[in-house]
Design a protein around this motif. Structure first.
Motif, PDB file in Angstrom:
ATOM      1  N   CYS A 202       1.011  -1.431   0.078  1.00  0.00           N
ATOM      2  CA  CYS A 202      -0.206  -0.274   0.156  1.00  0.00           C
ATOM      3  C   CYS A 202       0.849   1.405  -0.150  1.00  0.00           C
ATOM      4  N   ASN A 203       0.549   2.184  -0.801  1.00  0.00           N
ATOM      5  CA  ASN A 203       1.499   3.249  -1.005  1.00  0.00           C
ATOM      6  C   ASN A 203       0.630   4.586  -0.576  1.00  0.00           C
ATOM      7  N   ARG A 204      -0.308   4.414   0.355  1.00  0.00           N
ATOM      8  CA  ARG A 204      -0.996   5.502   0.881  1.00  0.00           C
ATOM      9  C   ARG A 204      -0.211   6.328   1.870  1.00  0.00           C
ATOM     10  N   VAL A 205       0.026   7.580   1.675  1.00  0.00           N
ATOM     11  CA  VAL A 205       0.961   8.398   2.560  1.00  0.00           C
ATOM     12  C   VAL A 205       0.187   8.713   3.995  1.00  0.00           C
ATOM     13  N   VAL A 206       1.023   8.549   4.979  1.00  0.00           N
ATOM     14  CA  VAL A 206       0.461   9.159   6.169  1.00  0.00           C
ATOM     15  C   VAL A 206       0.693  10.789   6.394  1.00  0.00           C
ATOM     16  N   ARG A 207      -0.531  11.401   6.279  1.00  0.00           N
ATOM     17  CA  ARG A 207      -0.444  12.703   6.258  1.00  0.00           C
ATOM     18  C   ARG A 207       0.000  13.302   7.555  1.00  0.00           C
ATOM     19  N   GLU A 208       0.126  14.595   7.365  1.00  0.00           N
ATOM     20  CA  GLU A 208       0.632  15.459   8.750  1.00  0.00           C
ATOM     21  C   GLU A 208      -0.317  15.205   9.984  1.00  0.00           C
ATOM     22  N   GLU A 209      -1.730  15.507   9.575  1.00  0.00           N
ATOM     23  CA  GLU A 209      -2.408  15.306  11.027  1.00  0.00           C
ATOM     24  C   GLU A 209      -2.592  14.416  11.581  1.00  0.00           C
ATOM     25  N   ALA A 210      -2.394  13.031  10.766  1.00  0.00           N
ATOM     26  CA  ALA A 210      -2.326  11.801  11.522  1.00  0.00           C
ATOM     27  C   ALA A 210      -1.102  11.429  12.244  1.00  0.00           C
ATOM     28  N   VAL A 211       0.125  11.883  11.606  1.00  0.00           N
ATOM     29  CA  VAL A 211       1.393  12.004  12.415  1.00  0.00           C
ATOM     30  C   VAL A 211       1.231  12.691  13.793  1.00  0.00           C
ATOM     31  N   ASN A 212       0.695  13.919  13.608  1.00  0.00           N
ATOM     32  CA  ASN A 212       0.692  14.572  14.704  1.00  0.00           C
ATOM     33  C   ASN A 212      -0.500  14.058  16.051  1.00  0.00           C
ATOM     34  N   GLU A 213      -1.118  13.247  15.529  1.00  0.00           N
ATOM     35  CA  GLU A 213      -2.302  12.693  16.339  1.00  0.00           C
ATOM     36  C   GLU A 213      -1.808  11.391  16.853  1.00  0.00           C
ATOM     37  N   LEU A 214      -0.731  10.771  16.228  1.00  0.00           N
ATOM     38  CA  LEU A 214      -0.465   9.138  16.634  1.00  0.00           C
ATOM     39  C   LEU A 214       0.829   9.224  17.432  1.00  0.00           C
ATOM     40  N   VAL A 215       1.944  10.162  17.244  1.00  0.00           N
ATOM     41  CA  VAL A 215       2.967  10.189  17.952  1.00  0.00           C
ATOM     42  C   VAL A 215       3.019  11.171  18.964  1.00  0.00           C
ATOM     43  N   THR A 216       4.269  11.033  19.784  1.00  0.00           N
ATOM     44  CA  THR A 216       4.589  11.916  21.067  1.00  0.00           C
ATOM     45  C   THR A 216       5.003  13.468  20.532  1.00  0.00           C
ATOM     46  N   SER A 217       4.918  14.297  21.354  1.00  0.00           N
ATOM     47  CA  SER A 217       5.580  15.795  21.004  1.00  0.00           C
ATOM     48  C   SER A 217       7.008  15.973  20.437  1.00  0.00           C
TER      49      SER A 217
END
Length: 452
Positions: A202-217
């Protein structure tokens, strides 16, 4: 330079600011200073620049972010996609807005798919903004436990929305696996703009808002730093300052590759250090062109001169090809490995030299002449290189002591102020003199490279 069109630049064609000559003629002499102040360039350079100077601007990290947001907002309005989708599109096309628009209007589905986004008409590409959890199923629509395909943990239906996450492609994993995966990609591999879905193929890109929600600060902060770095790397008019601990980037549109055969685009960062915008060298290397500097640095760093020294001072045994260095004695050589005896001068068997132990009688033969000529050329080449390199290295070493030179000068300036009743401005000539000496030393250093 700045894409908002508000900056003014010198125009070599009319020696002005690109304004109408008739309008400028109507301005009287008393108002000229005010007009100049209003229209003066926003670039970091003196109004009267020298022919070899280039226009440039030093950009802070916040300015880089503002430049990206401006382009994202423009594409978001033109293509009617969410801001995160616009950012992903621009990053896929290396921030080339013209190419993006051309391909998007030709085939929007292909453009979105190539960029790792959802197809046209899906919720993630047809609304102006995304809710934080737009791709999740609600509890009412999912009544069965969920088994994460990676860690194999079971999550009850009551925790489906809270403990799992899926992109627009529908591939769902638990949040713990997502966090571990994204942290490894960002901090371990240094990826940002092209982080893809965990599902194989799957080549779906993880977009910015998803990264901000899933990882630590801290991971999110590193992620945005990498996005900034990728933006600078993709732009031909931007280059990071190469000096340690400097966070600024340089923007220059007057140093395309085709011009690097004619000028050395030297710029000065806000950290006070010089750099060449053309090749990224962390110093001013005028008058030597960038391509010559690269060749010189490569020659100084690799083993080419080691091989040259071996050719000049060693030979191979004609019987077993062992490398032998002659450190004294006559021309009668005996290989310690194969015990073969040969003449050092002509490399022929020693048995053919008769009783001439100290003089080779075959100097006039072609093979002997070629062997001597090859070694003489290697020695001459090595001596020529060392001649210029030693002088270049002396100035290089002196340049490393410039900081101490400045400190001694500052102490001397303080003594002059205390003992000679001189003001701070009056003793600045000493600092100016040191700057001239250092610049002259740099010029001399690179002149040896040019001479070689």
């Amino acid at each position: 330079m700045s894409s908002d069109g508000e900056d003014f630049y010198y125009d070599d064609a009319d020696d002005g600011f690109g304004q109408d000559d008739d309008i400028m003629d109507d301005i009287d002499s008393e108002s000229e200073p005010d007009v100049f102040d209003a229209l003066s360039p926003t670039i970091e350079e003196a109004p009267s620049k020298k022919p070899y100077d280039v226009s440039y601007k030093v950009r802070s990290p916040q300015e880089l972010l503002d430049m990206q947001n401006k382009e994202i907002k423009k594409i978001q309005t033109l293509l009617e996609v969410p801001s995160s989708a616009a950012a992903t599109l621009l990053r896929h096309y290396a921030w080339n807005a013209e190419k993006l628009q051309e391909e998007f209007w030709t085939d929007s589905a292909k453009s979105l798919a190539d960029s790792g986004l959802s197809p046209p008409g899906s919720p993630s590409t047809s609304i102006a903004s995304l809710p934080p959890r737009s791709t999740r199923q609600t509890r009412s629509s999912h009544q069965e436990p969920f088994d994460c395909p990676i860690c194999c943990d079971d999550f009850p239906a009551s925790q489906f929305e809270e403990k799992t996450f899926a992109l627009g492609c529908g591939h769902r994993f638990c949040r713990g696996c997502w966090q571990e995966y994204l942290t490894g990609k960002v901090k371990g591999e240094g990826e940002s703009a092209r982080v893809q879905c965990m599902e194989s193929g799957c080549n779906r890109v993880v977009r910015e808002e998803a990264v901000n929600e899933l990882v630590t600060s801290d991971v999110s902060a590193r992620y945005h730093e990498l996005l900034n770095a990728a933006f600078v790397a993709d732009s031909p008019n931007l280059r990071w300052c190469p000096h340690p601990s400097c966070e600024y980037a340089i923007e220059c549109s007057q140093a395309p590759p085709r011009m690097l055969n004619q000028l050395v685009p030297t710029v000065v960062c806000h950290c006070g250090n010089d750099m060449c915008f053309g090749c990224g060298y962390a110093a001013d290397h005028r008058p030597v062109l960038c391509k010559i500097v690269k060749l010189w640095e490569k020659k100084c760093a690799d083993d080419s001169e080691t091989a040259n020294w071996l050719n000049a001072h060693t030979k191979e045994c004609p019987k077993c090809q062992s490398t032998i260095e002659k450190n004294g004695g006559c021309n009668h050589m005996t290989c310690k490995k194969c015990k073969g005896e040969f003449c050092w001068v002509c490399m022929g068997p020693w048995s053919e030299h008769g009783t001439s132990w100290y003089q080779c009688n075959r100097f006039d033969e072609k093979s002997g002449i070629n062997a001597r000529d090859a070694q003489a050329k290697s020695r001459a080449s090595l001596e020529r290189y060392l001649h210029y390199f030693n002088r270049w290295a002396n100035h290089e070493q002196s340049a490393k002591l410039d900081a101490e030179f400045y400190k001694k000068t500052e102490k001397k300036m303080e003594q002059m102020q205390n003992s000679g009743n001189l003001s701070w401005i009056e003793v600045q000539f000493a600092r100016d003199a040191v700057s001239v000496v250092i610049k002259s030393r740099i010029l001399l250093k690179w002149s040896y490279c040019m001479a070689f």
